[in-house]
Design a protein around this motif. Structure first.
Motif, PDB file in Angstrom:
ATOM      1  N   GLU A 185      -2.574  16.156  19.140  1.00  0.00           N
ATOM      2  CA  GLU A 185      -1.730  17.346  18.575  1.00  0.00           C
ATOM      3  C   GLU A 185      -1.358  17.139  17.096  1.00  0.00           C
ATOM      4  O   GLU A 185      -1.016  17.749  16.307  1.00  0.00           O
ATOM      5  N   VAL A 186      -1.789  15.779  16.556  1.00  0.00           N
ATOM      6  CA  VAL A 186      -1.587  15.432  15.278  1.00  0.00           C
ATOM      7  C   VAL A 186      -2.560  16.196  14.275  1.00  0.00           C
ATOM      8  O   VAL A 186      -3.738  16.577  14.625  1.00  0.00           O
ATOM      9  N   ARG A 187      -1.704  16.682  13.205  1.00  0.00           N
ATOM     10  CA  ARG A 187      -2.497  17.606  12.286  1.00  0.00           C
ATOM     11  C   ARG A 187      -3.649  16.838  11.652  1.00  0.00           C
ATOM     12  O   ARG A 187      -3.702  15.601  11.328  1.00  0.00           O
ATOM     13  N   ASP A 188      -4.614  17.735  11.305  1.00  0.00           N
ATOM     14  CA  ASP A 188      -5.709  17.072  10.609  1.00  0.00           C
ATOM     15  C   ASP A 188      -5.326  16.872   9.079  1.00  0.00           C
ATOM     16  O   ASP A 188      -4.669  17.436   8.412  1.00  0.00           O
ATOM     17  N   GLY A 189      -5.736  15.702   8.845  1.00  0.00           N
ATOM     18  CA  GLY A 189      -5.412  15.125   7.492  1.00  0.00           C
ATOM     19  C   GLY A 189      -4.457  14.252   7.431  1.00  0.00           C
ATOM     20  O   GLY A 189      -4.084  13.489   6.422  1.00  0.00           O
ATOM     21  N   ALA A 190      -3.794  13.918   8.328  1.00  0.00           N
ATOM     22  CA  ALA A 190      -2.830  13.132   8.537  1.00  0.00           C
ATOM     23  C   ALA A 190      -3.262  11.510   8.153  1.00  0.00           C
ATOM     24  O   ALA A 190      -4.389  10.993   8.547  1.00  0.00           O
ATOM     25  N   ALA A 191      -2.703  10.835   7.603  1.00  0.00           N
ATOM     26  CA  ALA A 191      -3.015   9.380   7.096  1.00  0.00           C
ATOM     27  C   ALA A 191      -2.740   8.313   7.912  1.00  0.00           C
ATOM     28  O   ALA A 191      -3.736   7.452   8.235  1.00  0.00           O
ATOM     29  N   LEU A 192      -1.586   8.548   8.925  1.00  0.00           N
ATOM     30  CA  LEU A 192      -1.330   7.381   9.834  1.00  0.00           C
ATOM     31  C   LEU A 192      -0.739   8.025  10.904  1.00  0.00           C
ATOM     32  O   LEU A 192      -0.059   9.285  10.847  1.00  0.00           O
ATOM     33  N   ALA A 193      -1.207   7.590  12.279  1.00  0.00           N
ATOM     34  CA  ALA A 193      -0.319   8.131  13.448  1.00  0.00           C
ATOM     35  C   ALA A 193       0.607   7.005  13.842  1.00  0.00           C
ATOM     36  O   ALA A 193       0.204   5.951  14.139  1.00  0.00           O
ATOM     37  N   ALA A 194       1.660   7.418  13.907  1.00  0.00           N
ATOM     38  CA  ALA A 194       2.643   6.178  14.210  1.00  0.00           C
ATOM     39  C   ALA A 194       3.109   6.647  15.798  1.00  0.00           C
ATOM     40  O   ALA A 194       4.027   7.442  15.899  1.00  0.00           O
ATOM     41  N   ILE A 195       2.856   5.639  16.655  1.00  0.00           N
ATOM     42  CA  ILE A 195       3.456   5.749  18.108  1.00  0.00           C
ATOM     43  C   ILE A 195       4.724   5.026  18.366  1.00  0.00           C
ATOM     44  O   ILE A 195       4.668   3.868  17.989  1.00  0.00           O
TER      45      ILE A 195
ATOM     46  N   ALA B 252       1.012  -1.254   0.023  1.00  0.00           N
ATOM     47  CA  ALA B 252       0.293   0.314   0.050  1.00  0.00           C
ATOM     48  C   ALA B 252       1.025   1.391   0.033  1.00  0.00           C
ATOM     49  O   ALA B 252       1.914   1.374   0.863  1.00  0.00           O
ATOM     50  N   ALA B 253       0.607   2.196  -0.755  1.00  0.00           N
ATOM     51  CA  ALA B 253       1.244   3.506  -1.052  1.00  0.00           C
ATOM     52  C   ALA B 253       1.141   4.432   0.225  1.00  0.00           C
ATOM     53  O   ALA B 253      -0.026   4.640   0.976  1.00  0.00           O
ATOM     54  N   VAL B 254       2.101   4.818   0.819  1.00  0.00           N
ATOM     55  CA  VAL B 254       2.327   5.660   1.845  1.00  0.00           C
ATOM     56  C   VAL B 254       2.663   7.132   1.186  1.00  0.00           C
ATOM     57  O   VAL B 254       3.993   7.105   0.706  1.00  0.00           O
ATOM     58  N   GLU B 255       1.836   8.054   1.343  1.00  0.00           N
ATOM     59  CA  GLU B 255       2.401   9.365   0.593  1.00  0.00           C
ATOM     60  C   GLU B 255       3.340  10.152   1.407  1.00  0.00           C
ATOM     61  O   GLU B 255       3.499  10.113   2.736  1.00  0.00           O
ATOM     62  N   ARG B 256       3.908  10.947   0.795  1.00  0.00           N
ATOM     63  CA  ARG B 256       5.026  12.027   1.341  1.00  0.00           C
ATOM     64  C   ARG B 256       4.437  12.894   2.575  1.00  0.00           C
ATOM     65  O   ARG B 256       3.233  13.353   2.232  1.00  0.00           O
ATOM     66  N   ASP B 257       5.026  12.982   3.655  1.00  0.00           N
ATOM     67  CA  ASP B 257       4.539  13.795   4.565  1.00  0.00           C
ATOM     68  C   ASP B 257       3.076  13.404   5.226  1.00  0.00           C
ATOM     69  O   ASP B 257       2.442  14.227   6.047  1.00  0.00           O
TER      70      ASP B 257
ATOM     71  N   MET C  86      12.540  10.268   7.259  1.00  0.00           N
ATOM     72  CA  MET C  86      11.594   9.403   6.442  1.00  0.00           C
ATOM     73  C   MET C  86      10.804  10.471   5.827  1.00  0.00           C
ATOM     74  O   MET C  86      10.323  11.642   5.980  1.00  0.00           O
ATOM     75  N   ASP C  87      10.948  10.273   4.221  1.00  0.00           N
ATOM     76  CA  ASP C  87       9.874  11.109   3.498  1.00  0.00           C
ATOM     77  C   ASP C  87       8.433  10.930   3.963  1.00  0.00           C
ATOM     78  O   ASP C  87       7.775  12.057   3.864  1.00  0.00           O
ATOM     79  N   GLU C  88       8.078  10.059   4.483  1.00  0.00           N
ATOM     80  CA  GLU C  88       6.587   9.549   4.741  1.00  0.00           C
ATOM     81  C   GLU C  88       6.313  10.413   6.097  1.00  0.00           C
ATOM     82  O   GLU C  88       5.062  10.810   6.084  1.00  0.00           O
ATOM     83  N   VAL C  89       7.037  10.813   7.038  1.00  0.00           N
ATOM     84  CA  VAL C  89       6.757  11.589   8.016  1.00  0.00           C
ATOM     85  C   VAL C  89       6.883  12.932   7.725  1.00  0.00           C
ATOM     86  O   VAL C  89       7.759  13.833   7.296  1.00  0.00           O
ATOM     87  N   GLY C  90       5.749  13.660   8.206  1.00  0.00           N
ATOM     88  CA  GLY C  90       5.348  14.908   7.938  1.00  0.00           C
ATOM     89  C   GLY C  90       5.583  15.877   8.999  1.00  0.00           C
ATOM     90  O   GLY C  90       5.655  17.099   8.884  1.00  0.00           O
TER      91      GLY C  90
ATOM     92  N   PHE D  70       4.260   1.058   8.089  1.00  0.00           N
ATOM     93  CA  PHE D  70       3.421   2.013   7.672  1.00  0.00           C
ATOM     94  C   PHE D  70       2.723   1.405   6.385  1.00  0.00           C
ATOM     95  O   PHE D  70       1.380   1.777   6.261  1.00  0.00           O
ATOM     96  N   GLN D  71       3.326   0.772   5.693  1.00  0.00           N
ATOM     97  CA  GLN D  71       2.366   0.292   4.500  1.00  0.00           C
ATOM     98  C   GLN D  71       1.330  -0.671   4.909  1.00  0.00           C
ATOM     99  O   GLN D  71       0.322  -0.791   4.442  1.00  0.00           O
TER     100      GLN D  71
END
Length: 296
Positions: free
Chosen positions: A161-171, A68-73, A115-119, A188-189
């Motif tokens: 505190e996670v921004r709106d629109g984040a696809a994933l929260a990684a703890i 599964a694709a995980v987009e940048r940021d 990581m590019d995936e982490v915004g 992530f994938q």
């Protein structure tokens, strides 16, 4: 692979397998993750097939399943750094102790910032330790949240505190400085595909369930036991829904994907590495230093 006459061990489709020439048919314990040469291919296929497993047609091609694709940021990392660290017996929380001259927590901060995936990175820590992170220059935005009484409270504060629109929260536990970014990326994938995923390793020790008087009640089936690690990655909307349930029912959880389990939803295991240890004791510090020295 069919052109070469080799057959792929079918229970590990995502792994990179090596072609090994063998003089005799290998036992089941050593042949699971290998390729067999043509003379043994039929024996290996017969051995690995389960009686209930669906059989592939003779001319059917092998399928490659795209991750599964995980987009940048698109990933918000919640870095837990608010623990007290009593087991370490030090004069400060374990995640701020120097490991080869650098506070343990900063290894994770720097790694995930690459990581590019982490915004963004949300650091959950006591205000008195914010300067440790503020003085470490990274390329990603860093926010802060207050720690709670229990782990789940700290995660909830970080999630807020996670921004709106984040696809994933990684703890991620800041006391795990040796996490592999390749493993994190696969996690992530998996979370993107299934909604929730966790890095884990197969349990190596024999685990027994004990009675209150410390007599052994039973031995658990080790083949089904996995030791959870971090990151634990969940879609934010699922985690928020899970927290609502946990708070309503008064549940206490010791890891993040347990919240998803309470909802009856799937959590996918992403197989990680035994190197990804959590530094909680002086012995762990020694091991972490050795592993880092070897890596360098």
């Amino acid at each position: 692979w069919r052109r070469t006459g080799h057959t792929v061990a079918r229970d590990q489709p995502r792994r990179v397998l090596s072609i090994v020439r063998v003089a005799e048919v290998m036992s089941a314990a050593t042949s699971a993750a290998r390729l067999a040469p043509p003379s043994h291919a039929r024996a290996l296929r017969t051995h690995r097939r389960s009686a209930t497993a669906p059989r592939r047609a003779a001319n059917a091609p092998l399928r490659c399943v795209a991750a599964a694709a995980v987009e940048r940021d698109s990933v918000s990392l919640v870095l837990l750094a608010g623990g007290v660290g009593k087991r370490m017996g030090a004069n400060m929380p374990k995640q701020y102790l120097p490991l080869l001259g650098t506070p343990i927590a900063l290894y994770s901060l720097k790694k995930f910032a690459e990581m590019d995936e982490v915004g963004e990175i949300v650091v959950v820590c006591d205000p008195s330790y914010r300067d440790v992170f503020e003085e470490c220059a990274v390329s990603k935005p860093v926010k802060f949240a207050l720690p709670g009484k229990e782990r789940q409270d700290s995660v909830f504060n970080g999630l807020s505190e996670v921004r709106d629109g984040a696809a994933l929260a990684a703890i991620h536990d800041s006391a795990r400085p040796l996490v592999s970014l390749d493993d994190a990326r696969r996690c992530f994938q998996d979370a993107m595909e299934h909604g929730a995923a966790v890095l884990a390793v197969k349990c190596k020790a024999t685990v027994k369930e004990a009675n209150d008087d410390l007599s052994i009640a039973k031995t658990l089936d080790r083949s089904k036991l996995w030791e959870m690690q971090t990151p634990q990655v969940i879609k934010p909307e699922i985690l928020k829904e899970g927290f609502k349930l946990v708070n309503e029912k008064g549940y206490e959880v010791t890891d993040d994907v347990s919240i998803v389990e309470f909802m009856g939803r799937r959590v996918q295991i992403t197989e990680g590495s035994y190197v990804n240890i959590k530094v909680t004791t002086p012995e762990d510090m020694f091991i972490a230093e050795r592993l880092m020295n070897e890596d360098q």
